[in-house]
Design a protein around this motif. Structure first.
Motif, mmCIF file in Angstrom:
data_model
loop_
_atom_site.group_PDB
_atom_site.id
_atom_site.type_symbol
_atom_site.label_atom_id
_atom_site.label_comp_id
_atom_site.label_asym_id
_atom_site.label_seq_id
_atom_site.Cartn_x
_atom_site.Cartn_y
_atom_site.Cartn_z
ATOM 1 N N GLN A 1 39.432 -49.321 52.529
ATOM 2 C CA GLN A 1 38.204 -48.528 52.565
ATOM 3 C C GLN A 1 38.234 -47.399 51.536
ATOM 4 O O GLN A 1 37.227 -47.105 50.893
ATOM 5 N N LEU A 2 39.391 -46.779 51.374
ATOM 6 C CA LEU A 2 39.513 -45.725 50.370
ATOM 7 C C LEU A 2 39.355 -46.287 48.955
ATOM 8 O O LEU A 2 38.717 -45.672 48.093
ATOM 9 N N GLU A 3 39.924 -47.448 48.723
ATOM 10 C CA GLU A 3 39.780 -48.091 47.413
ATOM 11 C C GLU A 3 38.316 -48.356 47.094
ATOM 12 O O GLU A 3 37.838 -48.091 45.981
ATOM 13 N N LYS A 4 37.586 -48.859 48.069
ATOM 14 C CA LYS A 4 36.176 -49.182 47.850
ATOM 15 C C LYS A 4 35.348 -47.923 47.632
ATOM 16 O O LYS A 4 34.442 -47.891 46.795
ATOM 17 N N ALA A 5 35.661 -46.879 48.364
ATOM 18 C CA ALA A 5 34.875 -45.650 48.277
ATOM 19 C C ALA A 5 35.090 -44.921 46.953
ATOM 20 O O ALA A 5 34.144 -44.400 46.362
#
Length: 376
Positions: free
Chosen positions: A315-319
């Motif tokens: 999720q952090l990568e996508k954000a």
């Protein structure tokens, strides 16, 4: 601030800012002196005399001599002043004064050259620097088509609209040059200073930004390019999309624009590169304050309740658009229960790593997680 109106030619010739303008065409100094001349048109003759002496000496001392010795700035200033004083002969009917100022200052330059007092080493660093750096002036004069230049002499950013519907936010004391209509299969602009680009997508016509020795190529994205006064560094920061950066090759324009140029790097959002001109080194890293690129921060919900760490990192990568590397097998038993809000990315990582007894560092524009694993 110096009161240049009270300067004489010899004082102006040794002024650091004046020398940077005349010998290196530094953007900030160029803007200052052009503005100063507009405000002081009666001092044009003063500037021309100082420039004539300075450039004549600089052009002469391009090869070292065994007899030449390095001298201090104070000695240089003293000798120029002494020579200038000797040329200002007092009014005396028995002494014939020079009628033409250019003749007088030509003789002044000639005398200094014959004496060899000024010394090659006094200007050698400036001359060598000018010859090896690829400055804005050199780039624009080598352009294949006539260019339109926009300079921002204000203290606020200035919006510049390009003919392809792209836009540039030009920062103070910066300038940009581009063709009135982009010809052929390329869109090319030349930058001195700092600017934020929002490039209209056009896959058939790549967009090139030339900034000193660095070339930035994009198809359609937003990013910032910044040059520095010493011409030794260029910084590129990507906000959205993908950007290719590579060192400019002086051999040919075709070679300048090859994506597979040696040492080329690809940047993605929240990544930046610092280009070092002396050794043509490109250093990629994560920006100091990564921003969310996927959605507005207020729409994000980082609520984790015994969530596998792989899902947290995903999720952090996508954000943030930043790759997070870790050993999935070692960390397969790691879970996170936490609520993260609008903290900066690195604060989020601090909290996560403290919770699961891990650590991280950013290398080459990526985040690396180090962990010994988690006990169930």
């Amino acid at each position: 601030m110096q009161d240049y109106r009270n300067f004489g030619p010899e004082q102006l010739a040794i002024d650091v800012s004046f020398r940077r303008w005349q010998l290196l065409n530094e953007p900030a100094d160029r803007v200052f002196w052009e503005d100063w001349l507009m405000q002081n048109p009666d001092k044009k003759d003063l500037v021309e005399k100082a420039a004539y002496l300075l450039i004549a000496l600089s052009n002469h001392y391009t090869q070292p001599s065994n007899q030449e010795q390095a001298i201090s700035e104070r000695e240089i200033a003293a000798e120029i002043h002494r020579l200038h004083q000797s040329l200002d002969v007092p009014d005396n009917p028995s002494v014939k004064r020079f009628t033409y100022p250019w003749l007088r200052y030509s003789i002044a330059a000639g005398l200094l050259l014959m004496l060899g007092f000024f010394g090659w080493y006094a200007f050698q660093s400036l001359v060598e620097h000018r010859s090896r750096t690829i400055t804005y002036q050199r780039l624009t004069t080598q352009a294949a088509t006539p260019l339109l230049e926009v300079a921002n002499t204000t203290d606020k950013p200035k919006l510049v609209n390009l003919p392809d519907a792209s836009s540039i936010l030009l920062y103070p004391h910066s300038r940009i040059s581009y063709a009135r209509k982009f010809p052929g299969s390329k869109r090319e602009v030349y930058l001195a200073g700092k600017a934020f680009f929002e490039v209209a997508k056009d896959p058939s016509r790549p967009f090139y930004v030339y900034a000193d020795g660095l070339v930035t190529k994009v198809l359609g994205t937003s990013f910032t390019v910044q040059t520095f006064d010493n011409h030794e560094q260029v910084k590129v920061v990507v906000k959205t999309g993908r950007v290719t950066v590579f060192a400019r090759h002086p051999a040919s324009r075709q070679q300048q624009q090859e994506d597979n140029s040696e040492g080329a790097l690809v940047l993605t959002p929240n990544q930046q590169v610092l280009f070092s001109a002396p050794d043509t080194r490109l250093t990629k890293s994560v920006v100091e304050h990564p921003s969310v690129v996927e959605w507005p921060i207020e729409q994000l919900r980082f609520n984790f309740k015994r969530t596998p760490i792989a899902a947290v990192f995903a999720q952090l990568e996508k954000a943030y658009g930043i790759r997070i590397l870790y050993d999935q097998e070692v960390m397969q038993n790691c879970y996170l229960t936490a609520t993260l809000t609008d903290e900066p990315l690195f604060e989020k990582l601090d909290l996560i790593c403290n919770t699961i007894d891990a650590r991280y560092e950013q290398i080459d524009g990526q985040v690396i997680i180090y962990s010994k694993g988690c006990n169930l």
